[in-house]
Write a protein that holds these residues in place. Structure first.
Motif, PDB file in Angstrom:
ATOM      1  N   LEU A  14     -69.708 -15.515 -96.794  1.00 55.13           N
ATOM      2  CA  LEU A  14     -70.290 -15.514 -95.457  1.00 55.13           C
ATOM      3  C   LEU A  14     -69.949 -16.787 -94.695  1.00 55.13           C
ATOM      4  N   PHE A  15     -69.756 -16.626 -93.384  1.00 52.01           N
ATOM      5  CA  PHE A  15     -69.544 -17.761 -92.483  1.00 52.01           C
ATOM      6  C   PHE A  15     -70.512 -17.616 -91.316  1.00 52.01           C
ATOM      7  N   ARG A  16     -71.345 -18.605 -91.111  1.00 50.65           N
ATOM      8  CA  ARG A  16     -72.354 -18.520 -90.058  1.00 50.65           C
ATOM      9  C   ARG A  16     -72.311 -19.792 -89.203  1.00 50.65           C
ATOM     10  N   ASP A  17     -72.604 -19.602 -87.917  1.00 51.98           N
ATOM     11  CA  ASP A  17     -72.645 -20.732 -86.975  1.00 51.98           C
ATOM     12  C   ASP A  17     -71.378 -21.575 -87.073  1.00 51.98           C
ATOM     13  N   LEU A  18     -70.252 -20.908 -87.059  1.00 52.72           N
ATOM     14  CA  LEU A  18     -68.962 -21.580 -87.204  1.00 52.72           C
ATOM     15  C   LEU A  18     -68.007 -21.076 -86.127  1.00 52.72           C
ATOM     16  N   ASP A  19     -67.374 -21.998 -85.426  1.00 53.56           N
ATOM     17  CA  ASP A  19     -66.362 -21.644 -84.438  1.00 53.56           C
ATOM     18  C   ASP A  19     -65.095 -21.260 -85.200  1.00 53.56           C
ATOM     19  N   VAL A  20     -64.806 -19.973 -85.237  1.00 55.71           N
ATOM     20  CA  VAL A  20     -63.743 -19.462 -86.102  1.00 55.71           C
ATOM     21  C   VAL A  20     -62.367 -19.955 -85.670  1.00 55.71           C
ATOM     22  N   ALA A  21     -62.066 -19.919 -84.376  1.00 57.28           N
ATOM     23  CA  ALA A  21     -60.715 -20.199 -83.888  1.00 57.28           C
ATOM     24  C   ALA A  21     -60.124 -21.498 -84.453  1.00 57.28           C
ATOM     25  N   PRO A  22     -60.804 -22.651 -84.347  1.00 56.22           N
ATOM     26  CA  PRO A  22     -60.204 -23.875 -84.871  1.00 56.22           C
ATOM     27  C   PRO A  22     -60.393 -24.063 -86.383  1.00 56.22           C
ATOM     28  N   ASN A  23     -61.178 -23.172 -87.016  1.00 57.51           N
ATOM     29  CA  ASN A  23     -61.477 -23.339 -88.447  1.00 57.51           C
ATOM     30  C   ASN A  23     -60.870 -22.238 -89.310  1.00 57.51           C
ATOM     31  N   GLN A  24     -59.877 -21.542 -88.781  1.00 56.00           N
ATOM     32  CA  GLN A  24     -59.255 -20.461 -89.548  1.00 56.00           C
ATOM     33  C   GLN A  24     -58.685 -20.967 -90.878  1.00 56.00           C
ATOM     34  N   ALA A  25     -57.996 -22.099 -90.825  1.00 58.57           N
ATOM     35  CA  ALA A  25     -57.356 -22.625 -92.034  1.00 58.57           C
ATOM     36  C   ALA A  25     -58.385 -22.977 -93.091  1.00 58.57           C
ATOM     37  N   GLU A  26     -59.463 -23.641 -92.686  1.00 60.64           N
ATOM     38  CA  GLU A  26     -60.500 -24.023 -93.663  1.00 60.64           C
ATOM     39  C   GLU A  26     -61.179 -22.793 -94.258  1.00 60.64           C
ATOM     40  N   MET A  27     -61.360 -21.752 -93.454  1.00 62.14           N
ATOM     41  CA  MET A  27     -61.979 -20.521 -93.956  1.00 62.14           C
ATOM     42  C   MET A  27     -61.092 -19.871 -95.012  1.00 62.14           C
ATOM     43  N   LEU A  28     -59.796 -19.824 -94.736  1.00 60.27           N
ATOM     44  CA  LEU A  28     -58.880 -19.224 -95.706  1.00 60.27           C
ATOM     45  C   LEU A  28     -58.701 -20.105 -96.937  1.00 60.27           C
ATOM     46  N   LYS A  29     -58.778 -21.416 -96.761  1.00 59.71           N
ATOM     47  CA  LYS A  29     -58.666 -22.316 -97.916  1.00 59.71           C
ATOM     48  C   LYS A  29     -59.814 -22.102 -98.894  1.00 59.71           C
ATOM     49  N   VAL A  30     -61.043 -22.040 -98.383  1.00 62.54           N
ATOM     50  CA  VAL A  30     -62.179 -21.858 -99.279  1.00 62.54           C
ATOM     51  C   VAL A  30     -62.144 -20.461 -99.903  1.00 62.54           C
ATOM     52  N   TYR A  31     -61.622 -19.481 -99.153  1.00 58.45           N
ATOM     53  CA  TYR A  31     -61.478 -18.132 -99.699  1.00 58.45           C
ATOM     54  C   TYR A  31     -60.429 -18.109-100.813  1.00 58.45           C
ATOM     55  N   ALA A  32     -59.288 -18.756-100.569  1.00 60.62           N
ATOM     56  CA  ALA A  32     -58.229 -18.799-101.577  1.00 60.62           C
ATOM     57  C   ALA A  32     -58.705 -19.520-102.836  1.00 60.62           C
ATOM     58  N   ASP A  33     -59.437 -20.623-102.658  1.00 63.32           N
ATOM     59  CA  ASP A  33     -59.979 -21.334-103.818  1.00 63.32           C
ATOM     60  C   ASP A  33     -61.002 -20.466-104.553  1.00 63.32           C
ATOM     61  N   MET A  34     -61.778 -19.699-103.794  1.00 63.93           N
ATOM     62  CA  MET A  34     -62.807 -18.861-104.393  1.00 63.93           C
ATOM     63  C   MET A  34     -62.195 -17.777-105.268  1.00 63.93           C
ATOM     64  N   VAL A  35     -61.202 -17.076-104.749  1.00 64.12           N
ATOM     65  CA  VAL A  35     -60.633 -15.955-105.501  1.00 64.12           C
ATOM     66  C   VAL A  35     -59.719 -16.426-106.629  1.00 64.12           C
ATOM     67  N   SER A  36     -59.482 -17.727-106.717  1.00 65.04           N
ATOM     68  CA  SER A  36     -58.720 -18.252-107.848  1.00 65.04           C
ATOM     69  C   SER A  36     -59.620 -18.519-109.054  1.00 65.04           C
ATOM     70  N   LEU A  37     -60.937 -18.417-108.866  1.00 63.54           N
ATOM     71  CA  LEU A  37     -61.872 -18.595-109.971  1.00 63.54           C
ATOM     72  C   LEU A  37     -61.766 -17.420-110.935  1.00 63.54           C
ATOM     73  N   GLU A  38     -62.148 -17.647-112.168  1.00 66.06           N
ATOM     74  CA  GLU A  38     -62.002 -16.624-113.203  1.00 66.06           C
ATOM     75  C   GLU A  38     -62.777 -15.353-112.884  1.00 66.06           C
ATOM     76  N   HIS A  39     -63.967 -15.498-112.308  1.00 71.82           N
ATOM     77  CA  HIS A  39     -64.846 -14.343-112.127  1.00 71.82           C
ATOM     78  C   HIS A  39     -64.931 -13.857-110.679  1.00 71.82           C
ATOM     79  N   VAL A  40     -64.037 -14.333-109.813  1.00 71.72           N
ATOM     80  CA  VAL A  40     -64.011 -13.875-108.419  1.00 71.72           C
ATOM     81  C   VAL A  40     -62.612 -13.365-108.108  1.00 71.72           C
ATOM     82  N   LYS A  41     -62.543 -12.180-107.523  1.00 65.63           N
ATOM     83  CA  LYS A  41     -61.260 -11.562-107.200  1.00 65.63           C
ATOM     84  C   LYS A  41     -61.194 -11.228-105.710  1.00 65.63           C
ATOM     85  N   ALA A  42     -59.970 -11.213-105.191  1.00 69.68           N
ATOM     86  CA  ALA A  42     -59.767 -10.845-103.793  1.00 69.68           C
ATOM     87  C   ALA A  42     -60.031  -9.356-103.599  1.00 69.68           C
ATOM     88  N   HIS A  43     -60.609  -9.013-102.460  1.00 70.53           N
ATOM     89  CA  HIS A  43     -60.869  -7.615-102.134  1.00 70.53           C
ATOM     90  C   HIS A  43     -59.559  -6.952-101.697  1.00 70.53           C
TER      91      HIS A  43
END
Length: 339
Positions: A14-43
């Motif tokens: 989830l992303f809340r109270d976040l200006d998406v346009a300038p934070n696209q890279a950070e959102m994808l970075k945390v997502y990429a790091d998340m799905v690299s965990l052993e128990h989390v997979k990309a949808h």
């Protein structure tokens, strides 16, 4: 049963109270790091930021231009790329809101959606479930999410709860490293229901200690500052609770219900110790400790046995409850305490 019979569980980043346009890279970075965990997979459905670059036209074609082929409508920002989630870069921040709103715009005639497959992809990414705020006449995303999957295949010698807690710790650590951590959270059955396990045992031990201390102080006040009696009462209650705690967790999985029943047991255990301590203390003039002990047992044990039996009978209907959970965590734990 569901958590021991299945290995994949849906979740959301989830992303809340976040200006998406300038934070696209950070959102994808945390997502990429998340799905690299052993128990989390990309949808299977990509994040909407990724889908916008790859499928962001009315015909679900590439929005970003691709140097190796004459396709695409705009030159995207290549300051951040990812081989899977941003192979063509990101939509420039100054154009994001306009292009994103055009992409997700539902046609007035629903049947026309088949002629605009781009809007179907926008819907699949969850765009119609997000929250928006109108800022300066332009709708901007205020709440959004990326779909993820929690994966827990069978691992011999490890309980499901251990794996869940391990996964939650990894998720929290990953989010904590992100510059946008205050606007990011993981949601799903696993993180919501099992996050309590990160602190549950510590709080339970603390509450048991506080409860034993209260029993000691109250007993000390009631029995005219008879320190041995107060100490014996408090220690006896603690031993009863520790015994039930140990047996219960060796037979069934530790959870909030075990913790609640253990604290309940701390209160009930006073019933089995305070009366005996009171009878023993009331004979303080008798220097024959063996006789004092025998008389205290004779005065209180019949009543204690009757109290134990009546409590056991009162909870006996729970043993016949069709729901195995009730039998194990309510009848079973209370019966351990009484017996």
């Amino acid at each position: 049963l569901s958590f021991s019979s299945f290995s994949l569980f849906p979740g959301k980043l989830l992303f809340r109270d976040l200006d998406v346009a300038p934070n696209q890279a950070e959102m994808l970075k945390v997502y990429a790091d998340m799905v690299s965990l052993e128990h989390v997979k990309a949808h299977p459905v990509p994040p909407y930021i990724s889908a916008l670059t790859l499928l962001g036209t009315d015909s679900a074609g590439r929005l970003c231009k691709y140097s190796a082929a004459p396709v695409g409508q705009i030159q995207c920002d290549m300051n951040y790329t990812h081989p899977v989630f941003a192979p063509l870069g990101l939509v420039p921040a100054e154009q994001f809101d306009q292009l994103y709103n055009r992409w997700r715009q539902l046609p007035q005639n629903p049947a026309m959606a088949w002629r605009k497959p781009g809007v179907i992809w926008a819907d699949l990414t969850g765009a119609n479930m997000f929250s928006y705020e109108n800022r300066s006449g332009v709708e901007q995303v205020s709440y959004s999410f990326f779909d993820i999957m929690f994966s827990f295949p069978y691992r011999g010698g490890a309980s499901s709860e251990d794996l869940f807690v391990e996964a939650i710790q990894g998720i929290k650590h990953t989010i904590g490293r992100s510059p946008i951590k205050d606007s990011v959270a993981a949601y799903g059955d696993i993180p919501v229901l099992w996050e309590v396990f990160l602190e549950l045992d510590k709080h339970l031990h603390r509450l048991i200690g506080i409860g034993v201390a209260i029993i000691f102080v109250v007993t000390l006040l009631i029995f005219s500052f008879d320190i041995p009696v107060a100490a014996i009462t408090a220690v006896s209650c603690a031993l009863i609770v520790i015994e039930v705690y140990g047996i219960a967790t060796s037979l069934i999985n530790f959870n909030i219900f075990i913790a609640a029943m253990v604290l309940l047991g701390l209160g009930l255990s006073v019933e089995f110790t305070a009366h005996f301590a009171a009878s023993f203390s009331s004979q303080a003039g008798d220097e024959n400790h063996t006789r004092r002990l025998g008389q205290a047992m004779a005065h209180t044990f019949p009543a204690l046995m009757e109290g134990s039996l009546s409590t056991l009978i009162s909870i006996l209907p729970l043993a016949f409850e069709p729901d195995l959970f009730t039998v194990k965590y309510l009848f079973g734990v209370i019966a351990m305490l009484v017996l």
